[in-house]
Motif scaffolding. Structure first.
Motif, PDB file in Angstrom:
ATOM      1  N   UNK A  78      13.255  20.238  32.933  1.00  0.00           N
ATOM      2  CA  UNK A  78      13.312  21.295  34.362  1.00  0.00           C
ATOM      3  C   UNK A  78      13.873  22.805  34.314  1.00  0.00           C
ATOM      4  N   UNK A  79      13.489  24.176  35.123  1.00  0.00           N
ATOM      5  CA  UNK A  79      14.622  24.760  34.835  1.00  0.00           C
ATOM      6  C   UNK A  79      15.991  24.606  34.819  1.00  0.00           C
ATOM      7  N   UNK A  80      17.208  26.031  34.659  1.00  0.00           N
ATOM      8  CA  UNK A  80      18.433  25.896  34.907  1.00  0.00           C
ATOM      9  C   UNK A  80      18.643  26.980  34.991  1.00  0.00           C
ATOM     10  N   UNK A  81      20.679  26.815  35.753  1.00  0.00           N
ATOM     11  CA  UNK A  81      20.066  28.470  36.809  1.00  0.00           C
ATOM     12  C   UNK A  81      20.658  29.193  35.569  1.00  0.00           C
ATOM     13  N   UNK A  82      20.550  29.437  34.811  1.00  0.00           N
ATOM     14  CA  UNK A  82      20.859  29.850  33.618  1.00  0.00           C
ATOM     15  C   UNK A  82      19.737  31.083  32.967  1.00  0.00           C
ATOM     16  N   UNK A  83      18.482  29.406  33.378  1.00  0.00           N
ATOM     17  CA  UNK A  83      17.350  30.317  33.436  1.00  0.00           C
ATOM     18  C   UNK A  83      16.823  31.091  33.985  1.00  0.00           C
ATOM     19  N   UNK A  84      17.184  30.979  35.599  1.00  0.00           N
ATOM     20  CA  UNK A  84      16.863  32.095  36.616  1.00  0.00           C
ATOM     21  C   UNK A  84      17.729  33.512  36.489  1.00  0.00           C
ATOM     22  N   UNK A  85      19.021  32.793  35.795  1.00  0.00           N
ATOM     23  CA  UNK A  85      20.145  33.719  35.600  1.00  0.00           C
ATOM     24  C   UNK A  85      19.021  35.228  34.745  1.00  0.00           C
ATOM     25  N   UNK A  86      19.094  34.705  33.414  1.00  0.00           N
ATOM     26  CA  UNK A  86      18.283  35.108  32.732  1.00  0.00           C
ATOM     27  C   UNK A  86      17.118  36.054  33.228  1.00  0.00           C
ATOM     28  N   UNK A  87      16.019  35.489  34.403  1.00  0.00           N
ATOM     29  CA  UNK A  87      14.829  36.178  34.477  1.00  0.00           C
ATOM     30  C   UNK A  87      14.960  37.396  35.104  1.00  0.00           C
ATOM     31  N   UNK A  88      16.002  37.345  36.642  1.00  0.00           N
ATOM     32  CA  UNK A  88      16.661  38.360  36.559  1.00  0.00           C
ATOM     33  C   UNK A  88      16.890  39.003  36.397  1.00  0.00           C
ATOM     34  N   UNK A  89      17.852  39.018  35.239  1.00  0.00           N
ATOM     35  CA  UNK A  89      18.455  40.260  34.425  1.00  0.00           C
ATOM     36  C   UNK A  89      17.188  41.080  33.438  1.00  0.00           C
ATOM     37  N   UNK A  90      16.543  40.467  33.602  1.00  0.00           N
ATOM     38  CA  UNK A  90      15.409  41.115  32.812  1.00  0.00           C
ATOM     39  C   UNK A  90      14.475  41.839  33.586  1.00  0.00           C
ATOM     40  N   UNK A  91      14.623  41.097  35.434  1.00  0.00           N
ATOM     41  CA  UNK A  91      14.026  41.656  36.116  1.00  0.00           C
ATOM     42  C   UNK A  91      14.847  43.456  36.245  1.00  0.00           C
ATOM     43  N   UNK A  92      15.990  43.440  36.730  1.00  0.00           N
ATOM     44  CA  UNK A  92      16.708  44.544  36.874  1.00  0.00           C
ATOM     45  C   UNK A  92      16.495  45.398  35.783  1.00  0.00           C
ATOM     46  N   UNK A  93      16.842  45.087  34.678  1.00  0.00           N
ATOM     47  CA  UNK A  93      17.277  45.777  33.195  1.00  0.00           C
ATOM     48  C   UNK A  93      15.873  46.658  33.498  1.00  0.00           C
ATOM     49  N   UNK A  94      16.298  47.583  32.576  1.00  0.00           N
ATOM     50  CA  UNK A  94      15.689  49.029  31.579  1.00  0.00           C
ATOM     51  C   UNK A  94      14.442  48.506  31.298  1.00  0.00           C
ATOM     52  N   UNK A  95      14.557  47.103  30.918  1.00  0.00           N
ATOM     53  CA  UNK A  95      13.436  46.786  29.892  1.00  0.00           C
ATOM     54  C   UNK A  95      11.766  46.530  31.077  1.00  0.00           C
ATOM     55  N   UNK A  96      11.839  46.532  32.378  1.00  0.00           N
ATOM     56  CA  UNK A  96      11.550  46.198  32.806  1.00  0.00           C
ATOM     57  C   UNK A  96      11.432  47.355  34.325  1.00  0.00           C
ATOM     58  N   UNK A  97      11.128  48.003  34.012  1.00  0.00           N
ATOM     59  CA  UNK A  97      10.758  49.074  34.610  1.00  0.00           C
ATOM     60  C   UNK A  97      10.197  49.958  35.704  1.00  0.00           C
ATOM     61  N   UNK A  98       8.621  48.798  34.617  1.00  0.00           N
ATOM     62  CA  UNK A  98       7.192  48.837  35.496  1.00  0.00           C
ATOM     63  C   UNK A  98       6.979  47.761  36.091  1.00  0.00           C
ATOM     64  N   UNK A  99       7.724  46.979  36.320  1.00  0.00           N
ATOM     65  CA  UNK A  99       8.063  46.026  37.195  1.00  0.00           C
ATOM     66  C   UNK A  99       8.072  46.192  38.829  1.00  0.00           C
ATOM     67  N   UNK A 100       7.463  46.598  39.688  1.00  0.00           N
ATOM     68  CA  UNK A 100       7.980  46.047  41.208  1.00  0.00           C
ATOM     69  C   UNK A 100       6.687  46.132  41.685  1.00  0.00           C
TER      70      UNK A 100
END
Ligand code: COA
Length: 243
Positions: free
Chosen positions: A190-212
């Motif tokens: 199963x997932x961990x809180x860290x997994x979700x934190x890391x996913x959110x970190x990616x989404x808000x980062x400049x690496x995900x600028x095309x995602x909306x």
């Protein structure tokens, strides 16, 4: 916060908030301000956002994670039970997003991450209330991404599967998960809180600028293989409620 944010956390219970804020500051060395607020009450949200801006001076990222849930067959939900979950999850997400947009993001841009779920993707048994609310949030995410994109606001959903050691897992029968059930998950855990934190970190980062306006599913493939048998799940719920 480990990556440089100062943070405001909000919830209904000031005692729990204070405890969490102290823990977060101790763990990260960053500032964490606890503010009491119910996402169903616009006047409290307006006050909380004013307070957050007064204390922090800016808001760059809004995470909408407020949710209410329990296992129940649709036929045994009271009208108020369905309404309550819709109000916390769907209305709450709209209410807070609207206030933060009007007070800050409209003029400065920003990032909204809505935490949803995978329930609505297959019509999960015993989850009509929460799945309907999460589906509304995913639709809302697309609408807001379209309308607020020109103001440099990105709006995204992150959809976790089962995450260990959380209120959600306890409420949704997760404590009865057996190794056999976990082995059905493609990544075998199963997932961990860290997994979700890391996913959110990616989404808000400049690496995900095309995602909306879209959803990232973070569940180790669970929604592809998870059992969704209403009769069996209802029987399991009856068994657990007798324990
Ligand atoms: N099964 C069926 N109905 C339930 C229920 C359950 N397990 N728990 C609550 N309800 C019903 C209540 O009976 C009530 O309906 P009624 O007035 O017709 O009797 C309605 O839901 C509202 O409950 P209430 O306790 O008054 O609302 P609340 O605002 O205090 O609490 C909840 C909201 C019900 C979602 C509560 O579980 C909660 O606060 N959860 C927050 C945390 C959480 O759920 N986290 C998990 C995220 S996955």
């Amino acid at each position: 916060m480990r990556h440089g944010c100062d943070t405001v956390i909000v919830s209904r219970r000031q005692d729990k908030l204070k405890q969490s804020a102290d823990l977060l500051t101790k763990a990260t060395g960053r500032r964490c301000v606890p503010i009491q607020m119910d996402v169903r009450k616009p006047e409290q949200i307006i006050k909380a956002v004013d307070d957050a801006l007064a204390q922090m001076g800016r808001i760059d990222i809004l995470i909408n994670g407020a949710a209410g849930n329990f296992l129940a067959p649709a036929a045994s939900l009271s009208f108020n039970a369905f309404k309550t979950v819709m109000e916390i999850d769907a209305h709450g997400t709209f209410n807070v997003s609207k206030v933060v947009y009007e007070k800050y993001f409209k003029d400065h841009g920003g990032m909204i991450v809505n935490i949803t779920a995978t329930l609505q993707m297959r019509g999960t048994a015993l989850q009509t209330h929460a799945g309907s609310a999460k589906a509304a949030i995913e639709a809302m995410t697309k609408h807001l991404a379209v309308e607020w994109g020109p103001d440099r606001v990105r709006v995204m959903c992150v959809a976790p599967g089962p995450i260990g050691d959380t209120e959600g897992m306890n409420r949704l029968g997760g404590k009865h998960l057996t190794d056999n059930i976990v082995k059905l998950i493609p990544i075998q855990r199963i997932g961990t809180k860290q997994d979700i934190g890391d996913t959110v970190l990616y989404v808000v980062s400049n690496a995900a600028q095309l995602l909306t306006g879209t959803t990232i599913i973070a569940d180790g493939g669970n929604c592809l293989t998870d059992d969704n048998n209403f009769i069996a799940r209802r029987a399991m719920l009856q068994k657990f409620s007798k324990l």
